[in-house]
Design a protein around this motif. Structure first.
Motif, PDB file in Angstrom:
ATOM      1  N   ARG A 175       0.688  -0.949   0.554  1.00  0.00           N
ATOM      2  CA  ARG A 175       0.257   0.296   0.135  1.00  0.00           C
ATOM      3  C   ARG A 175       0.915   1.140   0.089  1.00  0.00           C
ATOM      4  O   ARG A 175       0.382   2.476  -0.639  1.00  0.00           O
ATOM      5  N   MET A 176       2.079   1.251   0.758  1.00  0.00           N
ATOM      6  CA  MET A 176       2.534   2.820   0.576  1.00  0.00           C
ATOM      7  C   MET A 176       3.626   2.808  -0.343  1.00  0.00           C
ATOM      8  O   MET A 176       4.227   4.043  -0.839  1.00  0.00           O
ATOM      9  N   TYR A 177       4.217   1.821  -0.341  1.00  0.00           N
ATOM     10  CA  TYR A 177       5.319   1.256  -1.741  1.00  0.00           C
ATOM     11  C   TYR A 177       5.293   0.766  -2.943  1.00  0.00           C
ATOM     12  O   TYR A 177       6.295   0.550  -3.739  1.00  0.00           O
ATOM     13  N   GLY A 178       3.746  -0.241  -3.187  1.00  0.00           N
ATOM     14  CA  GLY A 178       3.835  -0.894  -4.527  1.00  0.00           C
ATOM     15  C   GLY A 178       4.059  -0.087  -5.487  1.00  0.00           C
ATOM     16  O   GLY A 178       4.913  -0.985  -6.672  1.00  0.00           O
TER      17      GLY A 178
ATOM     18  N   TRP B  48       9.654  -2.487  11.035  1.00  0.00           N
ATOM     19  CA  TRP B  48       8.094  -2.002  10.386  1.00  0.00           C
ATOM     20  C   TRP B  48       7.592  -2.474  11.329  1.00  0.00           C
ATOM     21  O   TRP B  48       6.473  -0.749  11.662  1.00  0.00           O
ATOM     22  N   ARG B  49       7.530  -3.144  12.236  1.00  0.00           N
ATOM     23  CA  ARG B  49       6.488  -3.188  13.812  1.00  0.00           C
ATOM     24  C   ARG B  49       6.349  -2.055  14.735  1.00  0.00           C
ATOM     25  O   ARG B  49       5.764  -1.741  15.525  1.00  0.00           O
ATOM     26  N   SER B  50       7.970  -1.420  14.822  1.00  0.00           N
ATOM     27  CA  SER B  50       8.459  -0.592  15.552  1.00  0.00           C
ATOM     28  C   SER B  50       7.406  -0.253  15.902  1.00  0.00           C
ATOM     29  O   SER B  50       6.714   1.464  16.406  1.00  0.00           O
ATOM     30  N   ASN B  51       7.279   0.891  14.315  1.00  0.00           N
ATOM     31  CA  ASN B  51       6.979   2.241  13.351  1.00  0.00           C
ATOM     32  C   ASN B  51       5.455   2.024  13.882  1.00  0.00           C
ATOM     33  O   ASN B  51       4.812   3.185  14.156  1.00  0.00           O
ATOM     34  N   ARG B  52       4.897   0.695  13.385  1.00  0.00           N
ATOM     35  CA  ARG B  52       3.284   0.976  13.838  1.00  0.00           C
ATOM     36  C   ARG B  52       2.529   0.530  15.150  1.00  0.00           C
ATOM     37  O   ARG B  52       1.467   1.628  15.189  1.00  0.00           O
ATOM     38  N   VAL B  53       3.655   0.448  16.117  1.00  0.00           N
ATOM     39  CA  VAL B  53       2.980   0.223  17.300  1.00  0.00           C
ATOM     40  C   VAL B  53       3.123   1.596  17.932  1.00  0.00           C
ATOM     41  O   VAL B  53       2.364   2.796  18.473  1.00  0.00           O
ATOM     42  N   ASN B  54       3.989   2.856  17.432  1.00  0.00           N
ATOM     43  CA  ASN B  54       4.684   3.882  18.167  1.00  0.00           C
ATOM     44  C   ASN B  54       3.581   4.874  17.477  1.00  0.00           C
ATOM     45  O   ASN B  54       2.892   5.666  18.165  1.00  0.00           O
ATOM     46  N   GLU B  55       3.149   4.330  16.286  1.00  0.00           N
ATOM     47  CA  GLU B  55       2.620   4.859  15.461  1.00  0.00           C
ATOM     48  C   GLU B  55       0.740   5.143  15.652  1.00  0.00           C
ATOM     49  O   GLU B  55       1.125   5.980  15.784  1.00  0.00           O
ATOM     50  N   LYS B  56       0.384   3.490  16.445  1.00  0.00           N
ATOM     51  CA  LYS B  56      -0.558   3.940  16.794  1.00  0.00           C
ATOM     52  C   LYS B  56      -0.403   4.466  18.752  1.00  0.00           C
ATOM     53  O   LYS B  56      -1.562   5.199  18.828  1.00  0.00           O
ATOM     54  N   LEU B  57       0.509   4.240  19.491  1.00  0.00           N
ATOM     55  CA  LEU B  57       0.570   4.713  20.458  1.00  0.00           C
ATOM     56  C   LEU B  57       0.574   6.281  19.931  1.00  0.00           C
ATOM     57  O   LEU B  57      -0.149   7.551  20.954  1.00  0.00           O
TER      58      LEU B  57
ATOM     59  N   LEU C 264      -1.094  12.409  16.521  1.00  0.00           N
ATOM     60  CA  LEU C 264      -1.724  11.639  15.099  1.00  0.00           C
ATOM     61  C   LEU C 264      -2.808  11.764  15.199  1.00  0.00           C
ATOM     62  O   LEU C 264      -3.771  11.193  16.034  1.00  0.00           O
ATOM     63  N   SER C 265      -3.545  11.392  13.670  1.00  0.00           N
ATOM     64  CA  SER C 265      -4.971  11.529  13.239  1.00  0.00           C
ATOM     65  C   SER C 265      -5.042  10.280  12.692  1.00  0.00           C
ATOM     66  O   SER C 265      -3.794   9.775  11.419  1.00  0.00           O
ATOM     67  N   GLN C 266      -5.943   9.898  12.577  1.00  0.00           N
ATOM     68  CA  GLN C 266      -5.802   9.039  12.356  1.00  0.00           C
ATOM     69  C   GLN C 266      -6.232   8.522  10.802  1.00  0.00           C
ATOM     70  O   GLN C 266      -5.650   7.571   9.703  1.00  0.00           O
ATOM     71  N   ALA C 267      -6.575   9.414  10.114  1.00  0.00           N
ATOM     72  CA  ALA C 267      -6.966   9.901   8.875  1.00  0.00           C
ATOM     73  C   ALA C 267      -6.018  10.401   8.020  1.00  0.00           C
ATOM     74  O   ALA C 267      -5.463  10.002   6.715  1.00  0.00           O
ATOM     75  N   ASP C 268      -4.189  10.799   9.237  1.00  0.00           N
ATOM     76  CA  ASP C 268      -3.194  10.523   8.690  1.00  0.00           C
ATOM     77  C   ASP C 268      -2.970   9.029   7.520  1.00  0.00           C
ATOM     78  O   ASP C 268      -1.575   9.507   6.741  1.00  0.00           O
ATOM     79  N   ILE C 269      -3.184   8.050   7.764  1.00  0.00           N
ATOM     80  CA  ILE C 269      -2.627   7.149   7.639  1.00  0.00           C
ATOM     81  C   ILE C 269      -2.907   7.057   6.289  1.00  0.00           C
ATOM     82  O   ILE C 269      -1.820   6.604   5.296  1.00  0.00           O
ATOM     83  N   MET C 270      -4.357   7.493   5.698  1.00  0.00           N
ATOM     84  CA  MET C 270      -4.482   7.403   4.298  1.00  0.00           C
ATOM     85  C   MET C 270      -3.437   8.253   3.268  1.00  0.00           C
ATOM     86  O   MET C 270      -4.024   8.551   2.112  1.00  0.00           O
ATOM     87  N   ASN C 271      -3.032   9.106   4.127  1.00  0.00           N
ATOM     88  CA  ASN C 271      -2.088  10.095   3.362  1.00  0.00           C
ATOM     89  C   ASN C 271      -0.471   9.841   2.628  1.00  0.00           C
ATOM     90  O   ASN C 271      -0.289  10.845   2.524  1.00  0.00           O
ATOM     91  N   GLN C 272      -0.755   8.548   3.394  1.00  0.00           N
ATOM     92  CA  GLN C 272       1.329   9.137   3.632  1.00  0.00           C
ATOM     93  C   GLN C 272       1.713   8.057   2.459  1.00  0.00           C
ATOM     94  O   GLN C 272       0.577   6.718   2.149  1.00  0.00           O
ATOM     95  N   ALA C 273       2.703   7.883   1.809  1.00  0.00           N
ATOM     96  CA  ALA C 273       3.221   6.970   1.036  1.00  0.00           C
ATOM     97  C   ALA C 273       4.888   7.348   0.333  1.00  0.00           C
ATOM     98  O   ALA C 273       5.568   8.663   1.125  1.00  0.00           O
TER      99      ALA C 273
END
Length: 515
Positions: free
Chosen positions: A119-122, A178-187, A194-203
């Motif tokens: 989803r991010m780099y494909g 990758w797992r470290s970043n996803r866990v910290n992003e959720k925290l 950080l806003s959850q909507a921010d996920i869709m703007n990442q690439a």
């Protein structure tokens, strides 16, 4: 006159003690505020500089982890060295407390990782996704029909909770980052930073990375914070700021365990302590009664369950009993699995960790050397250090790479030469393979050992019982994979080594001073 002087001294001391008490509580006239014991200046007060200090808190357990209380143990072989390798001579060391995955990383865990990469780099970096794919061809054999496993083991829902295999050491290391970043992003989302909507703007390079975020290279979209959080995450001038590790929101990185950590967690010697205490101020008896052969402890010193009941006589791990016997006979399957079994199968040890003996062998961080047990530190032993630091460009600015990660560079020997604790940036060969050791490993000529040889621990579904002992060790090249090797992650422990709600060190009452 003496009475007046004594009385003056007593009154003066009382005033001084009152003043000191008032200083500790935030001043003589103000509200209670935490202040510096060194300067008396208030913390978290914009009018006094705005130095931000988070309240002391315990480290909470990250997703999938269990706490392992550290201690001393004899690392190395616990039974006869039938292979004659002499690469695991017992030696007493100490391991700091840490966290380790309750179970091996499963197929569904790894497919979640692949989905995120796609989803991010494909679109821009498809090679990143392709480079992370496990090698399903590890199931093939010249004289066996394993094509169904090639096709289905990693993808079919029936195998969701089975351990992922066909993963190289490098791929496992990238997964942990990758797992470290996803866990910290959720925290940070949970804290409103950080806003959850921010996920869709990442690439591409605009993806969340913990280090890039703390370096100010990833801003993201702020979420909704309560009044207390807005006050905490404000600069001295009132402008909002991002979180730093000092704020106590983010967790340390997930990573592969060291060999010493893995072996210590597998043995679970805490279960042998006659009187382990869960209360502050009390201790067990600091006693290891017997050496363990397998990870499930001395109550079951063999391969079968000896407790009376339905489980009596059942195998405690997934392994190969003998030539041509991977699971026993129909109607009485001995370990009930012909290949790897679900990651929470079989008997967990006293730390609550599954399959440290059997199912799949596991990657650890260490570079393999045969004399590991006699050439290293006796505290947190690890071979494989290649020190790094943050990269800075000509303007002394930090940068991130095309995938959003903070750029790092190797520490040079020139930078290390004047240090007391190390003199080189790359110390993989220290005392075993460098010029001082007079040891050489002729890879491909006289041995198969080089700087890319990584240790694998624990027996697998296709191994004999000998390899199920945590003290045994083998190695494989870090860019290779097999159908018998998976991995699990670990995390550093910060704070009390005994766990949450415990203090560090012996805390005695102060002695009263004589007048």
């Amino acid at each position: 006159m003496r009475r007046l002087t004594s009385l003056s001294l007593i009154l003066g001391a009382g005033v001084l003690m009152s003043s000191m008490s008032a200083c500790k509580n935030g001043g003589l006239f103000g509200k209670k505020k935490e202040t510096s014991s060194a300067t008396g200046w208030a913390y978290n007060d914009p009018k006094m500089g705005g130095f931000s200090v988070a309240k002391s808190k315990d480290q909470f357990t990250g997703p999938g982890l269990v706490f392992v209380q550290g201690g001393t143990f004899a690392m190395g072989a616990t039974e006869q060295d039938v292979m004659g390798d002499w690469n695991n001579i017992p030696r007493r060391i100490t391991v700091s407390s840490f966290y380790i995955d309750e179970s091996e990383v499963s197929n569904i865990n790894y497919r979640e990782y692949l989905y995120w990469l796609s989803r991010m780099y494909g679109e821009s970096f498809p090679e990143v996704y392709r480079g992370a794919l496990p090698d399903t061809l590890v199931w093939r054999s010249e004289l066996a029909y394993n094509e169904p496993l090639v096709e289905y083991y990693f993808r079919h829902p029936a195998y969701n909770n089975y351990p992922v295999v066909g993963v190289t050491w490098k791929q496992a290391t990238d997964y942990a980052k990758w797992r470290s970043n996803r866990v910290n992003e959720k925290l940070l989302m949970d804290a409103g930073l950080l806003s959850q909507a921010d996920i869709m703007n990442q690439a591409d390079d605009n993806t969340f990375d913990s280090k890039s975020y703390m370096a100010g290279l990833y801003e993201g979209t702020p979420g909704k914070m309560n009044k207390s959080a807005r006050k905490q995450f404000s600069n001295a001038d009132g402008s909002p700021r991002g979180a730093q590790f000092e704020d106590g929101i983010m967790l340390p990185n997930y990573r592969l365990p060291t060999e010493a950590e893995w072996e210590y967690a597998a043995l679970g010697y805490i279960g042998q302590n006659p009187n382990p205490s869960k209360k502050e101020g009390k201790r067990g008896e600091e006693l290891i009664m017997n050496k363990q052969i397998y990870s499930w402890g001395t109550n079951n010193s063999g391969l079968r369950d000896i407790r009376r009941g339905n489980w009596q006589g059942q195998f405690l791990a997934n392994f190969k009993r003998g030539s041509g016997d991977n699971m026993g006979m129909a109607g009485g399957l001995n370990d009930r699995a012909s290949i790897p079994a679900p990651v929470q199968s079989y008997f967990p040890n006293t730390f609550g960790v599954y399959n440290m003996s059997g199912n799949v062998s596991e990657w650890v961080q260490d570079v393999y050397r045969p004399l590991t047990t006699i050439d290293g530190d006796d505290f947190n032993y690890f071979r494989g250090n290649k020190f790094q630091t943050v990269y800075q460009n000509a303007e002394k600015e930090f940068e991130k790479d095309s995938l959003g990660a903070l750029k790092m560079r190797d520490v040079t020997d020139e930078e290390s030469a004047s240090r007391l604790n190390y003199q080189k940036g790359d110390v993989i060969n220290y005392l075993d393979g460098d010029s001082l050791s007079l040891v050489e490993y002729g890879y491909g000529i006289t041995s198969l050992v080089n700087d890319k040889s990584r240790v694998i621990k624990g027996g697998s579904w296709n191994d004999r019982a000998y390899w199920l002992s945590p003290g045994t060790r083998r190695f494989m090249q870090e860019d290779m994979a097999t159908n018998t090797v998976g991995f699990r992650c670990a995390m550093d422990r910060v704070g009390s080594p005994e766990g949450n709600k415990f203090k560090t060190g012996q805390i005695f009452k102060k002695q009263r001073q004589k007048r």
